[in-house]
Design an enzyme around this catalytic site. Structure first.
Site, PDB file in Angstrom:
ATOM      1  N   GLU A  58       0.815  -1.209   0.000  1.00 37.19           N
ATOM      2  CA  GLU A  58       0.000   0.000   0.000  1.00 37.19           C
ATOM      3  C   GLU A  58       0.849   1.260   0.000  1.00 37.19           C
ATOM      4  O   GLU A  58       0.538   2.237  -0.682  1.00 37.19           O
ATOM      5  CB  GLU A  58      -0.970   0.002   1.178  1.00 37.19           C
ATOM      6  CG  GLU A  58      -1.961   1.141   1.077  1.00 37.19           C
ATOM      7  CD  GLU A  58      -3.158   0.960   1.982  1.00 37.19           C
ATOM      8  OE1 GLU A  58      -3.643   1.979   2.498  1.00 37.19           O
ATOM      9  OE2 GLU A  58      -3.612  -0.181   2.167  1.00 37.19           O
ATOM     10  N   PHE A  85       0.328 -14.842   0.682  1.00 41.10           N
ATOM     11  CA  PHE A  85       1.674 -15.177   1.138  1.00 41.10           C
ATOM     12  C   PHE A  85       2.034 -16.553   0.592  1.00 41.10           C
ATOM     13  O   PHE A  85       1.322 -17.524   0.814  1.00 41.10           O
ATOM     14  CB  PHE A  85       1.720 -15.150   2.664  1.00 41.10           C
ATOM     15  CG  PHE A  85       1.054 -13.914   3.218  1.00 41.10           C
ATOM     16  CD1 PHE A  85       1.614 -12.665   3.017  1.00 41.10           C
ATOM     17  CD2 PHE A  85      -0.155 -13.990   3.873  1.00 41.10           C
ATOM     18  CE1 PHE A  85       0.988 -11.518   3.482  1.00 41.10           C
ATOM     19  CE2 PHE A  85      -0.788 -12.857   4.355  1.00 41.10           C
ATOM     20  CZ  PHE A  85      -0.205 -11.620   4.156  1.00 41.10           C
ATOM     21  N   ARG A  87       5.658 -17.828   0.236  1.00 38.30           N
ATOM     22  CA  ARG A  87       6.902 -18.421   0.721  1.00 38.30           C
ATOM     23  C   ARG A  87       7.403 -17.598   1.899  1.00 38.30           C
ATOM     24  O   ARG A  87       7.470 -16.381   1.809  1.00 38.30           O
ATOM     25  CB  ARG A  87       7.932 -18.395  -0.404  1.00 38.30           C
ATOM     26  CG  ARG A  87       9.332 -18.786  -0.006  1.00 38.30           C
ATOM     27  CD  ARG A  87      10.321 -18.557  -1.151  1.00 38.30           C
ATOM     28  NE  ARG A  87      10.024 -19.332  -2.310  1.00 38.30           N
ATOM     29  CZ  ARG A  87      10.386 -20.598  -2.512  1.00 38.30           C
ATOM     30  NH1 ARG A  87      11.083 -21.226  -1.596  1.00 38.30           N
ATOM     31  NH2 ARG A  87      10.073 -21.225  -3.629  1.00 38.30           N
TER      32      ARG A  87
END
Length: 135
Positions: A58, A85, A87
């Site tokens: 952001e 997400f 890794r």
């Protein structure tokens, strides 16, 4: 569309400074940043906290969108942020690269990819920015 210059160092006292974000490039088409993996961005199990990825995404696209719309008297603020997400990362640096997908009058949509030092994809974000008149 005329891009304004974006500072690479965060404003003192902001979340961006606290988390150690550094914007490398930000314009109306692409943007990039990095975040050192330090305890301030790790969750209790030693990997980068998901909120740090979302905040970096952001921050990065806010700066890029603002650079493009400020000349017309507008600001850019986050409207939606969806981060996946893929890794875990526990050390080194996380690199973010963003690509504008839609540049409208009132909303912009960006895709952000996060890679580790080995170039492996670690997370992705889709961020929608609201473009509004400067208050």
């Amino acid at each position: 569309m005329s891009d304004q210059k974006v500072g690479t160092r965060p404003i003192e006292g902001t979340l961006d400074e606290v988390l150690g974000f550094e914007i490398l490039e930000a314009n109306s088409e692409t943007a990039s940043a990095r975040m050192p993996v330090e305890n301030r961005v790790r969750q209790p199990f030693g990997i980068v906290h998901g909120g740090a990825y979302a905040a970096l995404a952001e921050t990065l696209v806010s700066a890029a969108t603002y650079a493009a719309v400020a000349g017309r008297g507008n600001i850019a603020v986050g409207q939606s942020n969806h981060t996946n997400f893929l890794r875990p990362v526990s050390e080194g640096v996380v690199y973010a690269s963003a690509q504008a997908r839609h540049r409208g009058r009132t909303t912009w949509v960006w895709d952000v990819d996060f890679h580790d030092d080995g170039g492996r994809l670690c997370a992705t974000s889709r961020v929608t920015m609201a473009v509004r008149p400067r208050p």
